[in-house]
Enzyme design. Structure first.
Site, PDB file in Angstrom:
ATOM      1  N   PRO A   1      65.745 -11.174  48.684  1.00 17.07           N
ATOM      2  CA  PRO A   1      66.213 -11.775  49.935  1.00 17.07           C
ATOM      3  C   PRO A   1      67.731 -11.806  49.933  1.00 17.07           C
ATOM      4  CG  PRO A   1      65.367 -13.467  48.452  1.00 17.07           C
ATOM      5  CD  PRO A   1      65.083 -12.152  47.802  1.00 17.07           C
TER       6      PRO A   1
ATOM      7  N   GLN B   1      61.264 -16.519  52.492  1.00 15.95           N
ATOM      8  CA  GLN B   1      62.000 -17.403  51.588  1.00 15.95           C
ATOM      9  C   GLN B   1      62.542 -18.599  52.366  1.00 15.95           C
ATOM     10  OE1 GLN B   1      66.039 -16.855  49.745  1.00 15.95           O
ATOM     11  NE2 GLN B   1      64.842 -16.798  47.847  1.00 15.95           N
TER      12      GLN B   1
ATOM     13  N   CYS C   1      70.587 -19.815  45.391  1.00 15.02           N
ATOM     14  CA  CYS C   1      71.776 -19.527  46.184  1.00 15.02           C
ATOM     15  C   CYS C   1      72.898 -20.505  45.840  1.00 15.02           C
ATOM     16  CB  CYS C   1      71.453 -19.602  47.665  1.00 15.02           C
ATOM     17  SG  CYS C   1      72.865 -19.203  48.723  1.00 15.02           S
TER      18      CYS C   1
ATOM     19  N   LYS D   1      62.286 -18.641  43.324  1.00 25.45           N
ATOM     20  CA  LYS D   1      63.355 -17.775  42.826  1.00 25.45           C
ATOM     21  C   LYS D   1      64.480 -18.681  42.334  1.00 25.45           C
ATOM     22  CE  LYS D   1      66.241 -13.752  43.893  1.00 25.45           C
ATOM     23  NZ  LYS D   1      67.580 -14.258  43.582  1.00 25.45           N
TER      24      LYS D   1
ATOM     25  N   GLY E   1      68.422  -6.178  44.381  1.00 25.92           N
ATOM     26  CA  GLY E   1      69.125  -6.613  45.579  1.00 25.92           C
ATOM     27  C   GLY E   1      70.061  -5.562  46.137  1.00 25.92           C
TER      28      GLY E   1
END
Length: 341
Positions: free
Chosen positions: A25, A78, A108, A147, A242
């Site tokens: 993501p 997500q 993140c 994640k 990614g």
């Protein structure tokens, strides 16, 4: 009841297989147009949405953020958030929308995410994460996954990561993707957090040994299918890629079904472009703009003859008034001519 259990077990097994290779993501990148494009290159890889915050769905009513194309399956939503009740509501909305998996973002590092008390900062609160995923799983007919990073700031990752995994496993999580870097929440930008903290692949390998009953995928710094195969051969269950899958998608995805999933399938980049043309036409007829799609296609021919001209024609022409699929066809024709020269 047995039928339901068998169905759920089968669905989990199907997703576990898809998670052998997944596209990470990525904010502002993995929107529905990007995912449709990626799906044309790989039928089997697991695709993820950009992170969608639970408050945006539950409090903001931004249900348009759940839009996707049916062709994207298998596709995971997500979510970002830290309130168990709100995350449960968002999970229910995602499951009702038809997503195959709901994933909680615990990785993140952006300031905006930290201010909302979710993302990587949640690595400091494993009990809260466990409460969140438990609440999510309680209302979800599809699998709930996580994640995460290996740790944040001054945490001793070899101590805190296994404690974190123990907590979420006890809460019912059986599949986790680990970005093999710490997140440094102070002093580094999100971009720097993708490169500067050192990678620790051996720690992720050790977690697979310690948590053999969990499906563990590795993420971070993986730039080729060769590297993905190396991680799988070393005993990991999955690999998430990614930036490489975005900037050079052909290198990662065109041969993924054969090399990762054992499929007898060959995909050609030029064929992918041709398959995108009807999708582009539908998007434009609905009032969309060409560059909303073609911005994701710029790297398709990276490293190949004509790549510079392809990128230039799309980046300069797609935002012009009246630009349509003929621009993409012209750019492809130029690639074909240069390849034949």
């Amino acid at each position: 009841m047995a039928t339901d259990i068998e169905r759920i077990t089968s669905e989990h097994a199907t997703l576990a297989r898809a998670a052998r290779l997944s596209v990470a993501p990525m904010m502002d990148w993995t929107d529905r147009h990007c995912r449709y494009f990626h799906r044309l290159m790989s039928r089997d890889a697991l695709l993820y949405t950009e992170m969608v915050t639970a408050p945006a769905l539950v409090r903001g009513g931004a249900l348009h953020l759940l839009s996707y194309n049916p062709e994207e399956h298998p596709v995971a939503l997500q979510l970002g958030g830290s309130d168990p009740t709100e995350l449960a509501q968002a999970t229910r909305l995602g499951a009702e929308a038809g997503y195959d998996e709901i994933n909680l973002n615990v990785g993140c590092p952006s300031d905006r995410v930290q201010s909302g008390t979710f993302g990587a900062v949640l690595m400091k609160s494993p009990d809260l994460v466990a409460e969140c995923v438990s609440a999510m799983a309680a209302v979800s007919p599809v699998e709930v996954t996580v994640k995460c990073r290996i740790g944040v700031d001054e945490q001793e990752a070899h101590e805190t990561l296994p404690q974190f995994l123990e907590k979420i496993r006890a809460a019912g999580v059986r599949r986790v993707t680990i970005h093999a870097r710490k997140a440094w929440l102070q002093g580094l930008s999100p971009k720097e957090n993708r490169d500067i903290p050192p990678l620790d692949y051996p720690l992720v390998y050790a977690m697979k040994v310690a948590f053999a009953d969990m499906h563990i995928s590795i993420n971070g710094g993986i730039a080729s299918l060769d590297e993905a195969v190396t991680h799988l051969d070393a005993g990991l269950d999955g690999v998430m890629i990614g930036r490489a899958s975005y900037h050079a998608p052909a290198d990662i995805l065109l041969d993924a079904d054969r090399r990762i999933f054992g499929a007898d399938r060959a995909v050609d980049a030029a064929d992918v472009v041709q398959e995108m043309l009807p999708y582009i036409e539908r998007h434009l007829s609905g009032g969309g703009k060409l560059n909303q799609i073609t911005r994701h296609m710029l790297g398709l021919f990276a490293g190949r003859p004509g790549a510079r001209a392809w990128r230039r024609m799309l980046s300069e022409g797609a935002s012009r008034a009246g630009a349509g699929p003929e621009l993409v066809q012209d750019a492809l024709d130029q690639i074909t001519r240069q390849a034949a020269a």
